[in-house]
Design a protein around this motif. Structure first.
Motif, short mmCIF file in Angstrom:
data_model
loop_
_atom_site.label_atom_id
_atom_site.label_comp_id
_atom_site.label_asym_id
_atom_site.label_seq_id
_atom_site.Cartn_x
_atom_site.Cartn_y
_atom_site.Cartn_z
N LEU A 267 0.90 -1.22 -0.02
CA LEU A 267 0.01 0.11 0.03
C LEU A 267 0.81 1.44 -0.01
CD1 LEU A 267 -2.44 -1.79 0.44
CD2 LEU A 267 -3.17 -0.30 2.06
N LEU A 291 -6.32 0.81 -6.34
CA LEU A 291 -5.92 1.29 -5.02
C LEU A 291 -6.62 2.86 -5.02
CD1 LEU A 291 -2.81 -0.09 -3.59
CD2 LEU A 291 -5.25 -0.68 -2.99
N VAL A 314 -8.92 1.91 2.57
CA VAL A 314 -7.74 2.12 1.77
C VAL A 314 -7.82 3.94 1.58
CG1 VAL A 314 -6.55 2.40 -0.16
CG2 VAL A 314 -7.43 0.18 0.54
#
Length: 334
Positions: A267, A291, A314
């Motif tokens: 991430l 993402l 996220v």
């Protein structure tokens, strides 16, 4: 004779109390118990829109030293990121969060975990995997109740529990949904090349998927697999890797499969490559694109490999993203 508080502290009452705690005294209390060293059943249930969702664990999946899994990443940066997030720098461990969705019409299972279908190969990541079926039963769900198994892709830790060691279907009443690209690729002996794991991955996929060859559902990008569950093509980790948007009651939760394996490394550094990707560069591009979408659209996320139970959001953070885990609600769904 009545005893006052001073008597109790300084007198016979105090002496009796003191005697009970003197080291080595015959009257010393002991509450020692042996370590149990067992693992409790792991499942978590919650409501999502009009659906009931249950997450069951297939157990932890240890990758070992992280550097081989992220071969193009600077080792010192891997070390710094892990230490900075209070994680051991010498061991990367993933979870395996299997989703069961009860829509009121169907019981839908998303991926299966490692299982035991391939003997010793089923423990290629160690002895802590392969617990999905026992945890499923502990959650009050029988494998015979599953109507549809939806696969994100056909890797070992996602489809090898479709059958048992003898090749019998673990979900005798279920159809299996998978992308045609993955079905073709992972059942083709011509792809037994490259990394050493490819041969066992293909043999395992063939054994598990062939048992359901008369009940396959081909997944298509943008189309519903079953009402309320829409496929999102996310190629790169495998040729046909697929995420799924689950829509109910005006809410959306995206089951991301293996879009990102590690909640910190991939991430914060979404363009890093992962050693089990079929096409690492395409996988990084797909990961970065999706993402961004998940962060901007603020959808709930269920990640297969993130810390148990894999639920959260996220968000953008610097040049990458961060994982905000959703607190578990232990109130029974109602």
């Amino acid at each position: 004779m009545a005893l006052n508080r001073r008597d109790l502290i300084l007198g016979t009452g105090g002496l009796a109390l003191g005697a009970a705690i003197l080291p080595g005294s015959a009257r010393e209390a002991s509450a020692a118990a042996p370590f149990r060293n067992d693992v409790p059943p792991a499942w978590y249930r919650f409501r999502f829109g009009e659906n009931e969702a249950t997450i069951v664990s297939d157990g932890r999946l240890p990758l070992g030293k992280p550097e081989p899994a992220f071969p193009a990443a600077p080792p010192q940066e891997i070390n710094a990121l892990l230490r900075g997030n209070f994680l051991p720098p010498d061991a990367a461990t993933l979870e395996q969060n299997v989703l069961v969705l009860n829509t009121g019409r169907q019981l839908v299972l998303f991926d299966t975990g490692m299982g035991e279908s391939m003997g010793a190969d089923s423990k290629m990541f160690g002895p802590t995997t392969g617990r999905m079926l026992s945890n499923l039963r502990a959650a009050g769900i029988s494998p015979e109740q599953i109507d549809l198994v939806v696969l994100s892709h056909a890797h070992s830790d996602h489809c090898w529990a479709l059958v048992d060691a003898e090749g019998r279907r673990n979900f005798p009443n279920a159809q299996v949904a998978v992308s045609e690209a993955d079905l073709r690729y992972w059942t083709d002996d011509g792809n037994k090349r490259g990394p050493a794991f490819m041969t066992s991955f293909i043999e395992g996929a063939k054994k598990n998927l062939s048992a359901y060859r008369d009940r396959m559902v081909m997944v298509r990008d943008g189309a519903e697999v079953t009402p309320g569950v829409t496929a999102i093509a996310a190629p790169g980790h495998t040729v046909g890797h697929t995420c799924y948007a689950i829509n109910s009651g005006g809410r959306t939760m995206v089951y991301t499969g293996d879009l990102a394996h590690h909640h910190v490394l991939l991430l914060q550094r979404p363009m890093w490559e992962f050693s089990f990707d079929t096409d690492p560069k395409q996988s990084a591009q797909t990961r970065s694109r999706l993402l961004a979408r998940l962060a901007d659209e603020r959808h709930a996320v269920l990640s297969y490999h993130f810390p148990w139970p894999g639920l959260g959001h996220v968000v953008r953070a610097g040049e990458g993203y961060a994982w905000l885990a959703e607190p578990m609600d232990l109130t029974p769904p109602g």
